[in-house]
Write an enzyme that holds these catalytic residues in place. Structure first.
Site, PDB file in Angstrom:
ATOM      1  N   GLU A 189       0.819  -1.225   0.000  1.00 28.90           N
ATOM      2  CA  GLU A 189       0.000   0.000   0.000  1.00 28.90           C
ATOM      3  C   GLU A 189       0.846   1.266   0.000  1.00 28.90           C
ATOM      4  O   GLU A 189       0.336   2.352   0.278  1.00 28.90           O
ATOM      5  CB  GLU A 189      -0.958   0.017   1.206  1.00 28.90           C
ATOM      6  CG  GLU A 189      -1.896  -1.163   1.326  1.00 28.90           C
ATOM      7  CD  GLU A 189      -2.959  -1.246   0.236  1.00 28.90           C
ATOM      8  OE1 GLU A 189      -2.972  -0.375  -0.659  1.00 28.90           O
ATOM      9  OE2 GLU A 189      -3.747  -2.194   0.272  1.00 28.90           O
ATOM     10  N   HIS A 218      -7.580  -2.587   9.874  1.00 25.01           N
ATOM     11  CA  HIS A 218      -8.864  -3.229   9.580  1.00 25.01           C
ATOM     12  C   HIS A 218      -9.718  -3.311  10.845  1.00 25.01           C
ATOM     13  O   HIS A 218      -9.992  -4.413  11.325  1.00 25.01           O
ATOM     14  CB  HIS A 218      -8.635  -4.651   9.033  1.00 25.01           C
ATOM     15  CG  HIS A 218      -7.769  -4.729   7.818  1.00 25.01           C
ATOM     16  ND1 HIS A 218      -7.135  -5.895   7.427  1.00 25.01           N
ATOM     17  CD2 HIS A 218      -7.445  -3.801   6.867  1.00 25.01           C
ATOM     18  CE1 HIS A 218      -6.453  -5.685   6.305  1.00 25.01           C
ATOM     19  NE2 HIS A 218      -6.600  -4.426   5.948  1.00 25.01           N
ATOM     20  N   HIS A 242     -13.189  -3.023   3.748  1.00 24.66           N
ATOM     21  CA  HIS A 242     -11.759  -3.322   3.818  1.00 24.66           C
ATOM     22  C   HIS A 242     -11.144  -2.753   5.094  1.00 24.66           C
ATOM     23  O   HIS A 242     -10.626  -3.502   5.917  1.00 24.66           O
ATOM     24  CB  HIS A 242     -11.025  -2.790   2.573  1.00 24.66           C
ATOM     25  CG  HIS A 242      -9.553  -3.050   2.586  1.00 24.66           C
ATOM     26  ND1 HIS A 242      -8.807  -3.314   1.459  1.00 24.66           N
ATOM     27  CD2 HIS A 242      -8.654  -3.090   3.608  1.00 24.66           C
ATOM     28  CE1 HIS A 242      -7.552  -3.532   1.786  1.00 24.66           C
ATOM     29  NE2 HIS A 242      -7.429  -3.380   3.092  1.00 24.66           N
TER      30      HIS A 242
HETATM   31  O1  2HA Z   1      -0.940  -4.928   4.057  1.00 22.76           O
HETATM   32  O2  2HA Z   1      -3.886  -4.325   4.776  1.00 22.76           O
HETATM   33  O3  2HA Z   1      -4.568  -3.442   2.402  1.00 22.76           O
HETATM   34  C1  2HA Z   1      -2.118  -5.646   4.051  1.00 22.76           C
HETATM   35  C2  2HA Z   1      -3.273  -4.763   3.847  1.00 22.76           C
HETATM   36  C3  2HA Z   1      -3.622  -4.424   2.468  1.00 22.76           C
HETATM   37 ZN    ZN Z   2      -5.783  -3.498   4.295  1.00 24.77          ZN
END
Ligand code: 2HA
Ligand code: ZN
Length: 271
Positions: free
Chosen positions: A116, A141, A210
């Site tokens: 990312e 997350h 996500h």
């Molecule tokens: O690095 O969270 O969005 C793993 C993630 C990808």
């Molecule tokens: Zn992620």
């Protein structure tokens, strides 16, 4: 030269990753953090003329040439950062071509920065353009926030208003509301551009189904923003399916913001 394992910026990264892992936000290799470190801080611990290797970045970042970032590694687990920072983190400098990362420390097993990185670096550019003190971009997350993106309108006004209404703290902590992106493929420049565009107006950007991006002048600000959104989402999921008896009205939110001298995004309330 001082021992980099004692550097405050490494310790802050270790404790942020451990805290986020223990909150259940960063399963497996989920999440990534990038932390802008001033050159004078790096120079206390590393010979900045000594590049271990060069790694291409997939876009052009002239605004960041010469800047140093401590970045979590691709495929690496947050839970492992505390015990082995040199394998799971890397300290990079953006080279003079604006397209290459020079590795100065870390990624000891031959690894590289998070997939990312485009979204991170583009977000740094966007935040620095509106706040020269911004230093941290954090992606994670958080469970309840993610769950909420399954069942709530993704319209920014509606999402922000719902979060503000979950508890008194929310409008005070993120008065600009939250930016929201629809579900998109991650890890590419397109989502990076979309995230950075939102980051000009918001310190929090949700990636539907996500995760979340948070920005701040230090680790605590970015973490605190995400943690407060997550608290709001947790509360929402506990009461959303019951008949709602008590609410903070738009007028009360406005009075609260006035009492705290907070300049919130006025168009997100209907006064
Ligand atoms: O690095 O969270 O969005 C793993 C993630 C990808
Ligand atoms: Zn992620």
């Amino acid at each position: 030269m001082k021992n980099i394992l004692e550097a405050p910026f490494i310790k802050e990264m270790q404790s942020a990753c451990s805290n986020m892992y223990r909150l259940g936000w960063d399963e497996r290799n989920g999440g990534n953090i990038s932390y802008l470190i001033p050159e004078e801080d790096v120079a206390e611990y590393l010979d900045t003329g000594k590049v271990i290797r060069e790694i291409p970045i997939s876009f052009y970042a002239p605004e960041l040439i010469g800047k140093y970032f401590l970045v979590t590694g691709t495929g690496k687990y947050f839970k492992n950062v505390e015990g082995d920072p040199e394998t799971n983190l890397g300290l990079i400098r953006i080279a003079s071509d604006g397209r290459t990362a020079q590795l100065l420390w870390g990624y000891r097993d031959g690894g590289k920065f998070t997939s990312e990185l485009p979204a991170h670096l583009m977000s740094h550019i966007a935040r620095l353009s509106v706040d020269p003190n911004n230093r941290v971009i954090m992606h994670t997350h958080p469970t309840n926030t993610l769950a909420m993106t399954h069942i709530h309108s993704l319209e920014e006004k509606a999402f922000s208003r719902t979060l503000w209404g979950t508890c008194t703290e929310c409008i005070i902590v993120f008065p600009e509301g939250v930016g929201v992106l629809p579900w998109m493929i991650c890890g590419n420049n397109e989502i990076g551009v979309a995230t950075a565009e939102k980051m000009k107006e918001y310190r929090i950007v949700l990636w539907a189904i996500h995760g979340i991006y948070g920005a701040g002048k230090d680790m605590d600000e970015a973490f605190g923003l995400i943690e407060t959104v997550e608290k709001g989402a947790d509360l929402y999921l506990r009461y959303a399916h019951f008949p709602i008896v008590n609410r903070i009205s738009d007028k009360q939110l406005d009075e609260l913001a006035t009492a705290f001298g907070i300049n919130y995004r006025k168009e997100f309330l209907d006064l």
